[in-house]
Design a protein around this motif. Sequence first.
Motif, PDB file in Angstrom:
ATOM      1  N   UNK A 268      -1.353 -66.712 -50.362  1.00 53.83           N
ATOM      2  CA  UNK A 268      -1.614 -65.844 -49.229  1.00 53.83           C
ATOM      3  C   UNK A 268      -2.803 -66.378 -48.449  1.00 53.83           C
ATOM      4  N   UNK A 269      -2.778 -66.140 -47.143  1.00 53.65           N
ATOM      5  CA  UNK A 269      -3.790 -66.654 -46.230  1.00 53.65           C
ATOM      6  C   UNK A 269      -4.847 -65.591 -45.973  1.00 53.65           C
ATOM      7  N   UNK A 270      -6.112 -65.945 -46.163  1.00 60.41           N
ATOM      8  CA  UNK A 270      -7.230 -65.042 -45.902  1.00 60.41           C
ATOM      9  C   UNK A 270      -8.238 -65.737 -45.004  1.00 60.41           C
ATOM     10  N   UNK A 271      -8.683 -65.037 -43.962  1.00 52.83           N
ATOM     11  CA  UNK A 271      -9.804 -65.535 -43.177  1.00 52.83           C
ATOM     12  C   UNK A 271     -11.086 -65.305 -43.979  1.00 52.83           C
ATOM     13  N   UNK A 272     -12.212 -65.775 -43.460  1.00 50.96           N
ATOM     14  CA  UNK A 272     -13.454 -65.677 -44.213  1.00 50.96           C
ATOM     15  C   UNK A 272     -13.825 -64.263 -44.618  1.00 50.96           C
ATOM     16  N   UNK A 273     -13.873 -63.362 -43.635  1.00 47.93           N
ATOM     17  CA  UNK A 273     -14.224 -61.974 -43.947  1.00 47.93           C
ATOM     18  C   UNK A 273     -13.210 -61.358 -44.899  1.00 47.93           C
ATOM     19  N   UNK A 274     -11.941 -61.724 -44.735  1.00 48.29           N
ATOM     20  CA  UNK A 274     -10.900 -61.170 -45.592  1.00 48.29           C
ATOM     21  C   UNK A 274     -11.064 -61.529 -47.047  1.00 48.29           C
ATOM     22  N   UNK A 275     -11.665 -62.693 -47.309  1.00 50.47           N
ATOM     23  CA  UNK A 275     -11.859 -63.140 -48.694  1.00 50.47           C
ATOM     24  C   UNK A 275     -13.195 -62.719 -49.271  1.00 50.47           C
ATOM     25  N   UNK A 276     -14.074 -62.158 -48.448  1.00 54.09           N
ATOM     26  CA  UNK A 276     -15.411 -61.804 -48.930  1.00 54.09           C
ATOM     27  C   UNK A 276     -15.355 -60.770 -50.049  1.00 54.09           C
ATOM     28  N   UNK A 277     -14.410 -59.836 -49.962  1.00 57.96           N
ATOM     29  CA  UNK A 277     -14.318 -58.797 -50.990  1.00 57.96           C
ATOM     30  C   UNK A 277     -13.919 -59.385 -52.340  1.00 57.96           C
ATOM     31  N   UNK A 278     -13.003 -60.333 -52.352  1.00 62.12           N
ATOM     32  CA  UNK A 278     -12.638 -60.997 -53.601  1.00 62.12           C
ATOM     33  C   UNK A 278     -13.828 -61.774 -54.156  1.00 62.12           C
ATOM     34  N   UNK A 279     -14.542 -62.478 -53.280  1.00 62.05           N
ATOM     35  CA  UNK A 279     -15.719 -63.227 -53.724  1.00 62.05           C
ATOM     36  C   UNK A 279     -16.729 -62.306 -54.395  1.00 62.05           C
ATOM     37  N   UNK A 280     -16.912 -61.115 -53.833  1.00 64.91           N
ATOM     38  CA  UNK A 280     -17.876 -60.168 -54.401  1.00 64.91           C
ATOM     39  C   UNK A 280     -17.396 -59.603 -55.727  1.00 64.91           C
ATOM     40  N   UNK A 281     -16.112 -59.296 -55.826  1.00 68.86           N
ATOM     41  CA  UNK A 281     -15.578 -58.777 -57.090  1.00 68.86           C
ATOM     42  C   UNK A 281     -15.749 -59.793 -58.206  1.00 68.86           C
TER      43      UNK A 281
END
Length: 320
Positions: A272-285
């Motif tokens: 799946x494709x995520x822009x930067x902000x879209x992936x920030x939540x996964x990075x934090x988790x």
Amino acid sequence: MFSIAELREAADYVHEYVPPTPTINWPLLDRATGLSLYVKHENHTRLGAFKIRGGLTFCRYLKSSFDTVVGIISATRGNHGQSLAHAARLAGISATIIVPHGNSAEKNAAMRAWGAEVIEHGDDFQDAAEYAARQAVAKNLVMVPPFHPELVRGVASYGLELFDAVKNLDRIYVPVGMGSGICSLITVRDALGLDTEIIGVVATGADAVLQSFRAGHVIETAVAKTFADGVACRCPDPAAFQIILKGASDIVAVSDEQIRDAMCLYFSSCHTLAEGAGAASLAAAIADRDRNIGKKIAVILTGANIDRADYARVLNGDLP
């Protein structure tokens, strides 16, 4: 901010144009992180981001509240502007969108394709927003702020979908720019009477919301330096900040490198494709892994709108 009946009425309206997006528990993602994660795929809307929801309800509000609307104007880094361009076209009103110089070429092209006039001004979102406000007065246009109750009411439809799809969530991670995404989740959670923790996520180079949350009052930073343009905020909206201050359990920051790695993980584990902000939540988790082990965690993948060349660099292990 709204009752559950008001939120569900708005969701019914949004769903006339935007089908509910899926919430998926990906086995490979769980295996890679050691967590139990539920991804809310707002990258699957027709505009590739959650913002489409708020534009619809805001333009409906304008049409029902004013006899004549010459047009709307707003500032954006992209997804908010696409939402307004799309909704204004449906409502039969003009849209002017102000973006900072150097904004995403592909987001600019998408806004123009939806019929908006796109004007570049200033070095960042704040410069663009101040110019948009001046142009609103000069040209008798309705200034659409980045945060407004009717934007929240529409965006809240994704929160209803998430809480309806997954019961007993312990914690949700959501990126924070100007606040409509996190405030809509807080509004839905409170209207449903739930106790799920909501964690806002910013970038370390654009941490005005984090600094403000810790201080208990709005703090403006000199710069917002991150490739994740959806969280590139250097001055929180005061109204949004009050909701965040009262309703968020925490605000955390992740680096651009962590965001890049999360984007790559989304691709390899979920295709799946995520822009930067879209992936920030996964990075934090992932960064909060120790406190998330054994918990039921949701992450909001807010959008997929990143330029092709930038995404190629990310997948190559570089920063845009």
